[in-house]
Every structure is written in structure tokens, then in C-alpha cells.
Motif scaffolding. Sequence first.
Motif, short mmCIF file in Angstrom:
data_model
loop_
_atom_site.label_atom_id
_atom_site.label_comp_id
_atom_site.label_asym_id
_atom_site.label_seq_id
_atom_site.Cartn_x
_atom_site.Cartn_y
_atom_site.Cartn_z
N VAL A 1 2.83 0.19 -11.83
CA VAL A 1 2.17 -0.06 -10.53
C VAL A 1 0.75 -0.57 -10.75
O VAL A 1 0.31 -1.51 -10.07
CB VAL A 1 2.15 1.22 -9.66
N TYR A 2 0.04 0.00 -11.70
CA TYR A 2 -1.31 -0.48 -11.99
C TYR A 2 -1.28 -1.94 -12.44
O TYR A 2 -2.06 -2.77 -11.96
CB TYR A 2 -1.98 0.39 -13.07
N ARG A 3 -0.39 -2.27 -13.38
CA ARG A 3 -0.31 -3.64 -13.90
C ARG A 3 0.06 -4.63 -12.79
O ARG A 3 -0.50 -5.72 -12.73
CB ARG A 3 0.71 -3.71 -15.04
N ILE A 4 1.00 -4.24 -11.94
CA ILE A 4 1.41 -5.11 -10.84
C ILE A 4 0.25 -5.31 -9.86
O ILE A 4 -0.04 -6.43 -9.44
CB ILE A 4 2.64 -4.53 -10.11
N GLY A 5 -0.41 -4.22 -9.51
CA GLY A 5 -1.54 -4.31 -8.58
C GLY A 5 -2.68 -5.12 -9.15
O GLY A 5 -3.29 -5.94 -8.44
N ASP A 6 -2.97 -4.94 -10.41
CA ASP A 6 -4.03 -5.70 -11.06
C ASP A 6 -3.70 -7.19 -11.06
O ASP A 6 -4.56 -8.02 -10.73
CB ASP A 6 -4.24 -5.19 -12.49
N SER A 7 -2.47 -7.52 -11.38
CA SER A 7 -2.09 -8.93 -11.40
C SER A 7 -2.09 -9.52 -9.99
O SER A 7 -2.45 -10.68 -9.80
CB SER A 7 -0.72 -9.13 -12.06
N GLY A 8 -1.72 -8.72 -9.00
CA GLY A 8 -1.75 -9.19 -7.62
C GLY A 8 -3.17 -9.42 -7.13
O GLY A 8 -3.45 -10.40 -6.44
N ALA A 9 -4.07 -8.52 -7.49
CA ALA A 9 -5.47 -8.69 -7.11
C ALA A 9 -6.06 -9.94 -7.76
O ALA A 9 -6.78 -10.71 -7.12
CB ALA A 9 -6.28 -7.45 -7.49
N LYS A 10 -5.74 -10.16 -9.03
CA LYS A 10 -6.23 -11.36 -9.71
C LYS A 10 -5.66 -12.62 -9.06
O LYS A 10 -6.38 -13.61 -8.88
CB LYS A 10 -5.87 -11.32 -11.19
N HIS B 1 0.82 -1.21 0.00
CA HIS B 1 0.00 0.00 0.00
C HIS B 1 0.85 1.26 0.00
O HIS B 1 0.46 2.28 -0.56
CB HIS B 1 -0.98 -0.01 1.18
N PHE B 2 2.02 1.21 0.63
CA PHE B 2 2.94 2.35 0.56
C PHE B 2 3.38 2.58 -0.88
O PHE B 2 3.40 3.71 -1.36
CB PHE B 2 4.18 2.11 1.45
N VAL B 3 3.71 1.50 -1.56
CA VAL B 3 4.15 1.60 -2.96
C VAL B 3 3.04 2.14 -3.83
O VAL B 3 3.25 3.03 -4.66
CB VAL B 3 4.64 0.22 -3.46
N VAL B 4 1.83 1.64 -3.63
CA VAL B 4 0.68 2.05 -4.44
C VAL B 4 0.38 3.54 -4.28
O VAL B 4 -0.06 4.20 -5.22
CB VAL B 4 -0.55 1.19 -4.10
N VAL B 5 0.65 4.08 -3.11
CA VAL B 5 0.43 5.51 -2.87
C VAL B 5 1.65 6.33 -3.27
O VAL B 5 1.53 7.38 -3.92
CB VAL B 5 0.07 5.76 -1.39
N THR C 1 10.08 6.47 -1.71
CA THR C 1 9.41 5.63 -2.70
C THR C 1 10.35 4.54 -3.18
O THR C 1 9.98 3.36 -3.21
CB THR C 1 8.93 6.48 -3.89
N LEU C 2 11.55 4.93 -3.53
CA LEU C 2 12.55 3.97 -4.01
C LEU C 2 12.83 2.90 -2.95
O LEU C 2 12.90 1.71 -3.26
CB LEU C 2 13.84 4.70 -4.38
N LEU D 1 11.42 -3.30 -0.35
CA LEU D 1 10.77 -3.86 0.84
C LEU D 1 9.54 -4.65 0.45
O LEU D 1 9.32 -5.77 0.93
CB LEU D 1 10.40 -2.74 1.82
N ALA D 2 8.72 -4.08 -0.42
CA ALA D 2 7.52 -4.79 -0.88
C ALA D 2 7.89 -6.03 -1.69
O ALA D 2 7.26 -7.08 -1.55
CB ALA D 2 6.64 -3.86 -1.72
#
Length: 178
Positions: free
Chosen positions: A150-159, A17-21, A54-55, A60-61
Amino acid sequence: MSLTVVNGLPAHVLIVHFVVVLVPLSALAVVVGAIWPSAARRMGVVLPVLALVTLASVPLATEAGEWLEEHVDSDALVRRHAELGDGLLPWAAGLFVLATVIWWTTRRPAEAEAAPMERPRSASSRSALVVRVAAAVLSVGVAAGAVVDVYRIGDSGAKAAWHDGFSKTATGERGDNG
């Protein structure tokens, strides 16, 4: 508390969530600072510090995600998410480098920039303009790449997390009696 589990939950689901923000926030700050030098001056050292945080959050994530990957059933969706996650670090590094360049080149007071307008442009003012234009173009490209990644990573993680975890129709049963 360890980097693997926080309060009984896998740390990855919290750290991500830190990365996503932070990635979109840093991307926006870098683009604004590159296009609008007075905004970069107002942000000051906060701009590169934000990009540095951010870096730091990305590995960490990723590390917490690698631990989680070893503790869940492996399937194609999990592997795809892990592969995509490994590609974010260069984007975050690019945001940090650009944030640092923008901060460094906009540290001068606004009066120093306005004064050259009254006389012919010197070689140094032309090179400063070239650096600023290049930073703006690169910033837009790197920011877009980082946010899309970030969107692609998050989408694949949610799936990967939810592909079999819910029913599309309500079951009618609720644990809260309500």
C-alpha cells in the motif's frame, strides 16, 4: 454518481483513501488477533468482516483507477502506479483468509483453552497450537507485505499525480487575497 466520477472528482482519488486506511487497519487487527487470541475473541466476527470490506475495496479502487488511467496523459509514472496497484489484491485476499482462520480458531471460550493445561497435551491441542503459531507467522508476513505494498502504491500514485503539479518555491500569488 458512478464508480468513475463522484461529485466531479475521479472516484479513484476518493476510493483509494478507503484502501489506504482499511489495509493497515486490517493488517494490524489480523496480527493482534493471531498473537493475542483473547483479542481475537473480543473482535469476534468483526475481524473477518473488516478484512472482507478491505478485500472488496481493493478491486473498486483498481477499477476506478483503470478508468482514470484512460483519462489522463499516460507516462511511465502512471503506468508504474497502475502496475503496482494490480498487485494489492492477493495481499488483501491473504488478510481476509487469515482473519477468517483466526476468527474460526478463536471462537472457543477461554475456559476451554485453559483446561488442557492441567492434563497432558492431546494431539488436537498440539495441532491447535501449530495452527495458531502458523497463523501468527503468516499474519505478520502478510500484514507486512500488504502495508508495504500500500505504501509503494500510494507513493507511486503521489509521484504520478504531483511530479509536475507544484513549484518548490512559492509564487507569491494567492487566490484568496490574503
